[in-house]
Write a protein that holds these residues in place. Structure first.
Motif, PDB file in Angstrom:
ATOM      1  N   GLY A 217      63.005  24.640  39.189  1.00 25.35           N
ATOM      2  CA  GLY A 217      61.917  25.453  38.386  1.00 25.35           C
ATOM      3  C   GLY A 217      60.181  25.713  38.380  1.00 25.35           C
ATOM      4  O   GLY A 217      59.997  24.883  39.786  1.00 25.35           O
ATOM      5  N   GLY A 218      59.924  26.949  38.421  1.00 25.05           N
ATOM      6  CA  GLY A 218      58.148  26.761  39.042  1.00 25.05           C
ATOM      7  C   GLY A 218      57.430  27.939  38.894  1.00 25.05           C
ATOM      8  O   GLY A 218      58.201  28.865  39.117  1.00 25.05           O
ATOM      9  N   GLY A 219      56.872  28.513  39.294  1.00 24.79           N
ATOM     10  CA  GLY A 219      55.710  29.297  39.043  1.00 24.79           C
ATOM     11  C   GLY A 219      55.455  29.584  40.071  1.00 24.79           C
ATOM     12  O   GLY A 219      54.888  29.049  41.547  1.00 24.79           O
ATOM     13  N   ILE A 220      55.350  31.208  40.836  1.00 29.52           N
ATOM     14  CA  ILE A 220      54.765  31.072  42.545  1.00 29.52           C
ATOM     15  C   ILE A 220      53.414  31.041  42.118  1.00 29.52           C
ATOM     16  O   ILE A 220      52.678  31.433  41.367  1.00 29.52           O
ATOM     17  CB  ILE A 220      55.358  33.073  42.227  1.00 29.52           C
ATOM     18  CG1 ILE A 220      56.554  33.166  42.154  1.00 29.52           C
ATOM     19  CG2 ILE A 220      54.567  33.465  43.728  1.00 29.52           C
ATOM     20  CD1 ILE A 220      57.343  32.262  43.265  1.00 29.52           C
ATOM     21  N   ASN A 221      52.510  30.283  43.577  1.00 25.38           N
ATOM     22  CA  ASN A 221      51.455  30.542  43.835  1.00 25.38           C
ATOM     23  C   ASN A 221      51.053  31.719  44.063  1.00 25.38           C
ATOM     24  O   ASN A 221      50.888  32.092  45.005  1.00 25.38           O
ATOM     25  CB  ASN A 221      51.182  29.760  44.228  1.00 25.38           C
ATOM     26  CG  ASN A 221      49.348  29.432  45.374  1.00 25.38           C
ATOM     27  OD1 ASN A 221      48.692  29.536  44.867  1.00 25.38           O
ATOM     28  ND2 ASN A 221      49.313  28.162  45.925  1.00 25.38           N
ATOM     29  N   GLU A 222      50.569  32.106  43.195  1.00 30.48           N
ATOM     30  CA  GLU A 222      49.465  34.185  43.375  1.00 30.48           C
ATOM     31  C   GLU A 222      48.339  33.468  44.209  1.00 30.48           C
ATOM     32  O   GLU A 222      47.953  34.340  44.567  1.00 30.48           O
ATOM     33  CB  GLU A 222      49.413  34.733  41.870  1.00 30.48           C
ATOM     34  CG  GLU A 222      50.725  34.608  41.225  1.00 30.48           C
ATOM     35  CD  GLU A 222      50.997  35.744  40.012  1.00 30.48           C
ATOM     36  OE1 GLU A 222      49.825  35.713  39.830  1.00 30.48           O
ATOM     37  OE2 GLU A 222      51.530  34.675  38.782  1.00 30.48           O
TER      38      GLU A 222
ATOM     39  N   GLY B 163      57.024  33.090  36.356  1.00 27.07           N
ATOM     40  CA  GLY B 163      57.041  31.424  36.159  1.00 27.07           C
ATOM     41  C   GLY B 163      58.783  31.748  36.688  1.00 27.07           C
ATOM     42  O   GLY B 163      59.299  33.244  36.023  1.00 27.07           O
ATOM     43  N   TYR B 164      59.798  30.839  37.112  1.00 27.51           N
ATOM     44  CA  TYR B 164      61.474  31.288  37.117  1.00 27.51           C
ATOM     45  C   TYR B 164      61.980  29.914  37.243  1.00 27.51           C
ATOM     46  O   TYR B 164      61.663  28.961  37.222  1.00 27.51           O
ATOM     47  CB  TYR B 164      61.446  31.861  38.955  1.00 27.51           C
ATOM     48  CG  TYR B 164      60.921  32.691  39.264  1.00 27.51           C
ATOM     49  CD1 TYR B 164      61.886  33.978  39.475  1.00 27.51           C
ATOM     50  CD2 TYR B 164      59.503  32.533  39.664  1.00 27.51           C
ATOM     51  CE1 TYR B 164      61.166  34.777  40.062  1.00 27.51           C
ATOM     52  CE2 TYR B 164      59.106  33.897  40.164  1.00 27.51           C
ATOM     53  CZ  TYR B 164      59.803  34.966  39.828  1.00 27.51           C
ATOM     54  OH  TYR B 164      58.845  35.972  40.285  1.00 27.51           O
ATOM     55  N   THR B 165      62.947  29.840  36.467  1.00 26.42           N
ATOM     56  CA  THR B 165      63.915  28.933  36.377  1.00 26.42           C
ATOM     57  C   THR B 165      65.191  28.809  36.684  1.00 26.42           C
ATOM     58  O   THR B 165      66.059  30.275  36.206  1.00 26.42           O
ATOM     59  CB  THR B 165      63.576  28.316  34.488  1.00 26.42           C
ATOM     60  OG1 THR B 165      62.625  27.556  34.394  1.00 26.42           O
ATOM     61  CG2 THR B 165      64.648  27.371  34.547  1.00 26.42           C
ATOM     62  N   ILE B 166      66.060  27.977  37.231  1.00 35.97           N
ATOM     63  CA  ILE B 166      67.146  28.465  37.477  1.00 35.97           C
ATOM     64  C   ILE B 166      68.371  27.318  36.791  1.00 35.97           C
ATOM     65  O   ILE B 166      67.833  25.578  37.338  1.00 35.97           O
ATOM     66  CB  ILE B 166      67.775  28.333  39.267  1.00 35.97           C
ATOM     67  CG1 ILE B 166      67.029  29.581  39.521  1.00 35.97           C
ATOM     68  CG2 ILE B 166      69.143  28.704  39.422  1.00 35.97           C
ATOM     69  CD1 ILE B 166      66.371  29.509  41.706  1.00 35.97           C
ATOM     70  N   LEU B 167      69.124  27.736  36.448  1.00 32.93           N
ATOM     71  CA  LEU B 167      70.065  26.637  35.379  1.00 32.93           C
ATOM     72  C   LEU B 167      71.863  27.303  35.745  1.00 32.93           C
ATOM     73  O   LEU B 167      72.045  27.788  35.994  1.00 32.93           O
ATOM     74  CB  LEU B 167      70.060  27.344  34.260  1.00 32.93           C
ATOM     75  CG  LEU B 167      68.771  26.925  33.340  1.00 32.93           C
ATOM     76  CD1 LEU B 167      67.922  26.855  31.492  1.00 32.93           C
ATOM     77  CD2 LEU B 167      68.183  25.189  33.343  1.00 32.93           C
ATOM     78  N   GLU B 168      72.151  26.245  35.663  1.00 36.66           N
ATOM     79  CA  GLU B 168      73.157  26.656  36.005  1.00 36.66           C
ATOM     80  C   GLU B 168      74.693  26.074  34.552  1.00 36.66           C
ATOM     81  O   GLU B 168      74.187  25.016  34.160  1.00 36.66           O
ATOM     82  CB  GLU B 168      74.259  25.346  36.836  1.00 36.66           C
ATOM     83  CG  GLU B 168      75.804  25.883  37.465  1.00 36.66           C
ATOM     84  CD  GLU B 168      76.402  25.138  39.014  1.00 36.66           C
ATOM     85  OE1 GLU B 168      77.089  25.549  39.356  1.00 36.66           O
ATOM     86  OE2 GLU B 168      74.987  23.834  38.774  1.00 36.66           O
ATOM     87  N   LEU B 169      75.187  26.995  34.139  1.00 33.54           N
ATOM     88  CA  LEU B 169      75.683  27.263  33.096  1.00 33.54           C
ATOM     89  C   LEU B 169      76.794  27.640  33.114  1.00 33.54           C
ATOM     90  O   LEU B 169      77.957  28.463  34.245  1.00 33.54           O
ATOM     91  CB  LEU B 169      74.606  28.004  32.063  1.00 33.54           C
ATOM     92  CG  LEU B 169      73.100  27.995  32.071  1.00 33.54           C
ATOM     93  CD1 LEU B 169      72.353  28.318  31.364  1.00 33.54           C
ATOM     94  CD2 LEU B 169      73.624  26.070  31.388  1.00 33.54           C
ATOM     95  N   PRO B 170      77.567  27.282  31.868  1.00 34.73           N
ATOM     96  CA  PRO B 170      79.980  27.877  32.044  1.00 34.73           C
ATOM     97  C   PRO B 170      79.237  29.081  31.265  1.00 34.73           C
ATOM     98  O   PRO B 170      81.198  29.512  31.817  1.00 34.73           O
ATOM     99  CB  PRO B 170      80.260  27.097  31.210  1.00 34.73           C
ATOM    100  CG  PRO B 170      79.202  26.556  30.362  1.00 34.73           C
ATOM    101  CD  PRO B 170      77.515  26.559  30.874  1.00 34.73           C
ATOM    102  N   SER B 171      78.877  29.858  31.002  1.00 37.98           N
ATOM    103  CA  SER B 171      78.710  31.349  29.803  1.00 37.98           C
ATOM    104  C   SER B 171      77.766  32.356  30.542  1.00 37.98           C
ATOM    105  O   SER B 171      76.302  31.125  30.385  1.00 37.98           O
ATOM    106  CB  SER B 171      79.763  31.317  28.975  1.00 37.98           C
ATOM    107  OG  SER B 171      78.591  30.781  28.250  1.00 37.98           O
ATOM    108  N   ARG B 172      77.989  33.458  30.311  1.00 35.84           N
ATOM    109  CA  ARG B 172      76.738  33.984  29.700  1.00 35.84           C
ATOM    110  C   ARG B 172      75.910  34.018  28.727  1.00 35.84           C
ATOM    111  O   ARG B 172      74.398  34.107  28.505  1.00 35.84           O
ATOM    112  CB  ARG B 172      77.056  35.459  29.833  1.00 35.84           C
ATOM    113  CG  ARG B 172      75.501  36.549  30.167  1.00 35.84           C
ATOM    114  CD  ARG B 172      75.149  37.173  31.293  1.00 35.84           C
ATOM    115  NE  ARG B 172      74.542  38.064  31.110  1.00 35.84           N
ATOM    116  CZ  ARG B 172      73.437  38.354  31.901  1.00 35.84           C
ATOM    117  NH1 ARG B 172      73.371  37.821  32.632  1.00 35.84           N
ATOM    118  NH2 ARG B 172      73.019  39.472  31.525  1.00 35.84           N
ATOM    119  N   GLN B 173      76.423  33.437  27.909  1.00 40.21           N
ATOM    120  CA  GLN B 173      76.503  33.255  26.204  1.00 40.21           C
ATOM    121  C   GLN B 173      75.110  32.194  26.125  1.00 40.21           C
ATOM    122  O   GLN B 173      74.248  32.592  25.563  1.00 40.21           O
ATOM    123  CB  GLN B 173      77.243  33.217  25.334  1.00 40.21           C
ATOM    124  CG  GLN B 173      76.616  32.692  23.391  1.00 40.21           C
ATOM    125  CD  GLN B 173      78.060  32.609  23.019  1.00 40.21           C
ATOM    126  OE1 GLN B 173      79.092  32.261  23.616  1.00 40.21           O
ATOM    127  NE2 GLN B 173      77.778  32.780  21.260  1.00 40.21           N
TER     128      GLN B 173
END
Length: 113
Positions: free
Chosen positions: A43-48, A75-85
């Motif tokens: 996760g993190g934010g783009i340095n504009e 801002g961006y976060t990437i998570l690894e998850l079991p489902s769309r829900q």
């Protein structure tokens, strides 16, 4: 499991300077919760303040982005998850912490990741 991108543009987060510390603390708490749950990837934010460049295969660096690319910021976060829900659940947590709606996108499956 699938990786999901949860993001928002900078302009979506409309908070006062006085509210910003509480928003930052709430966002960090959600990230800590995701880390503790073992679903946090990045996760993190783009340095504009740093201008984007395009880099070609031969190493040529060109200022700017592809002409059709909208401005990428926020801002961006990437998570690894079991489902769309589950992804929608975490996106709602981030939306509450950041006080703005979040975009949710799914990464295509890559057997190398």
């Amino acid at each position: 499991m699938t990786k999901y991108l949860i993001s928002f543009p900078s302009a979506a987060m409309v908070v006062t300077a006085a509210e910003l510390p509480a928003v930052a603390d709430a966002a960090r708490a959600v990230i800590a919760e995701a880390q503790a749950a073992g679903v946090y990837v990045f996760g993190g934010g783009i340095n504009e303040d740093v201008a984007p460049v395009r880099v070609s295969a031969d190493g040529t660096v060109t200022p700017g982005t592809y002409p059709e690319t909208r401005r990428i910021q926020g801002g961006y976060t990437i998570l690894e998850l079991p489902s769309r829900q589950a992804a929608e659940h975490w996106a709602a947590k981030i939306a509450a912490a950041c006080r703005c709606d979040q975009e949710l996108r799914e990464f295509m499956y890559d057997p190398m990741c």
